[in-house]
Design an enzyme around this catalytic site. Structure first.
Site, PDB file in Angstrom:
ATOM      1  CE1 TYR A  64      -4.895  -0.617   0.219  1.00 38.82           C
ATOM      2  CE2 TYR A  64      -3.567  -2.573   1.012  1.00 38.82           C
ATOM      3  CZ  TYR A  64      -5.035  -2.075  -0.117  1.00 38.82           C
ATOM      4  OH  TYR A  64      -5.739  -2.182   0.424  1.00 38.82           O
ATOM      5  CD  GLU A  66      -3.510   4.195   0.252  1.00 34.11           C
ATOM      6  OE1 GLU A  66      -4.652   4.000   0.594  1.00 34.11           O
ATOM      7  OE2 GLU A  66      -2.605   3.541   0.591  1.00 34.11           O
ATOM      8  CG  ASP A 241      -8.752  11.186 -23.362  1.00 35.99           C
ATOM      9  OD1 ASP A 241      -7.869  10.713 -23.551  1.00 35.99           O
ATOM     10  OD2 ASP A 241      -9.017  10.414 -22.868  1.00 35.99           O
ATOM     11  CB  THR A 270      -4.464   4.223 -21.591  1.00 31.97           C
ATOM     12  OG1 THR A 270      -4.192   4.185 -22.818  1.00 31.97           O
ATOM     13  CG2 THR A 270      -5.774   4.569 -21.251  1.00 31.97           C
ATOM     14  CE  LYS A 273      -7.263   3.049 -25.347  1.00 34.50           C
ATOM     15  NZ  LYS A 273      -7.184   3.107 -24.115  1.00 34.50           N
TER      16      LYS A 273
END
Length: 478
Positions: A64, A66, A241, A270, A273
């Site tokens: 973890y 964060e 985007d 992303t 792609k």
């Protein structure tokens, strides 16, 4: 990395998986076999390298983390800090960006983080300053209600879904269409191309806080210098985007005014792609917006996927090579070959062609809906996805189009001749497919009848090409 080493690594990994749940190991083997045997033409899919894939299967998955680099809510994150720093460094250098944030889990996470970061920068920050407080915890309940209303009542202008935009660009059923007072711009009804004058007029009338550029199914390039001019004229933040075409930016196919990074305030993407990395997202921004974006956790995101951030770092490193630039150019060249192959066989393309990696075929000329065409092609081993066309009479579910993309097959080594053959195979399938009827005998937008022997014929021809360009050559699973 040698073929024998890769084969040994994957074979042993599958043995370990099979010792716990053999059905998962079997499905994994079958997925590789299916991908090897299919003409993958989905524009949003590709093939990551063994190095990228292996990077995701490590103990970074157990951590973890964060927070941000050097400022975590959990102890023991020093190695995660290293991984995230390397990934962000590669992203900045690859795209020439001032700031990079590699925590988003996906493209939609990247867009949501970007939206809220812009709202925090443009609305929350000035609002708190005017109220004379440093953070929302210091606001009275009445002031908080006013701020919340202000944050939730901002305007966003994005490309409409049927013109080629994405769900997250203000589509009403998507959260982006619910959190903003949204409006949409389309394309010229005759050419299917962006009409910058019409866009500018709509922006001046609507006056959005955020102008979104970028696309999911628009087969042309965008002039981002013009988009920035429009944003500046109406006082909007320009968000781009580039999830679909990030690989063409990284590979220096899109340069100058076609490269969004020098012109946008915030860029989302992303990492898979056309970029050929792991499934995930990232954000690039100017220094002005960096502090707001850096608050992605806890603002929108939870714990980052540290193993995927590590894989992003590997993919970004791969994309910084001359070999990747050659690949990216071939992706664009192959899209032109595919488009020309369709046009010479009488098929109808949205905008009449392409100059990126996307080819959008209007299948209404074959008497089919997108859903019928998609299903018939899949029967023949051609993997695509149905997609809306401008002013689509069949809506977003059945559609009238099929979207093709060249990144995946280009990764396998396909070139001009192969993509011309692909166009021939697609036209063969669609020309021999008829719309079907439902159980009551009425016309149906979903059912279809594929001619006898067509699927076998096309599958055989596809196999001959695929055998010449094997997927992950040298990878043999024992």
């Amino acid at each position: 990395m040698t073929d024998s080493l890769i084969s040994s690594a994957y074979s042993q990994a599958l043995e370990v998986i099979a010792s716990v749940e053999p059905r998962i190991a079997d499905a994994t083997r079958k997925e590789l076999a299916d991908q090897r045997a299919s003409l993958k033409l989905i524009a949003s899919e590709n093939y990551a390298s063994p190095a990228v894939l292996m990077t995701m299967g490590t103990w970074f998955s157990d951590k973890y983390a964060e927070g941000t680099i050097g400022h975590r809510f959990y102890a023991g994150c020093q190695n995660v800090d290293t991984v995230e720093s390397i990934a962000a460094e590669h992203a900045r250098e690859l795209f020439g960006a001032e700031y990079a944030y590699v925590q988003p889990h996906s493209g939609i996470d990247a867009n949501l983080t970007a939206y809220w970061s812009i709202l925090a920068h443009r609305v929350e920050g000035p609002w708190l300053s005017d109220a004379g407080v440093k953070n929302m915890n210091d606001l009275s309940e009445a002031d908080w209600e006013k701020l919340r209303a202000s944050l939730g009542n901002q305007r966003l202008l994005g490309m409409s879904l049927d013109a080629g935009g994405h769900l997250t660009h203000g589509f009403r059923p998507n959260i982006s269409g619910k959190m903003f007072h949204q409006n949409q711009y389309g394309t010229d009804p005759e050419t299917g191309l962006l009409d910058y004058d019409a866009l500018r007029a709509k922006a001046k009338e609507f006056k959005p806080l955020i102008l979104v550029a970028g696309y999911s199914a628009y087969p042309r390039r965008i002039n981002f210098a013009t988009m920035r001019e429009i944003a500046d004229e109406v006082g909007a933040t320009l968000m781009v985007d580039m999830a679909h075409f990030a690989g063409l930016v990284a590979g220096k196919v899109f340069t100058g005014e076609e490269n969004p990074v020098p012109y946008a305030h915030v860029v989302t993407s992303t990492s898979h792609k056309s970029l050929r990395g792991p499934r995930g997202g990232f954000i690039l921004a100017t220094e002005e917006y960096a502090p707001s974006v850096d608050r992605g956790c806890p603002m929108v995101l939870g714990g980052p996927l540290s193993h995927v951030m590590a894989a992003k770092a590997v993919a970004f490193a791969e994309a910084r090579t001359p070999e990747f630039q050659g690949y990216a150019q071939q992706v664009a060249d192959n899209a032109k070959s595919l488009a020309e192959g369709f046009l010479t066989r009488g098929a109808k393309l949205v905008t009449g062609g392409t100059d990126n990696h996307i080819v959008l075929l209007d299948v209404s000329s074959f008497g089919l809906t997108g859903r019928q065409a998609e299903s018939a092609l899949l029967d023949a081993g051609v993997v695509t996805n149905r997609n809306s066309v401008p002013s689509d009479p069949n809506g977003a579910w059945y559609t009238s189009g099929i979207r093709f993309g060249t990144p995946a097959l280009t990764s396998r080594g396909f070139g001009h001749d192969e993509f011309d053959t692909v166009a021939d195979l697609v036209v063969d399938v669609l020309s021999n497919t008829e719309a079907g009827t439902n159980k009551a005998g009425a016309p149906s937008k979903a059912t279809y009848v594929l001619g006898d022997g067509v699927a076998d014929r096309v599958t055989k021809q596809s196999a001959e090409m695929l055998d010449k360009h094997p997927l992950y050559p040298g990878l043999v699973l024992s």
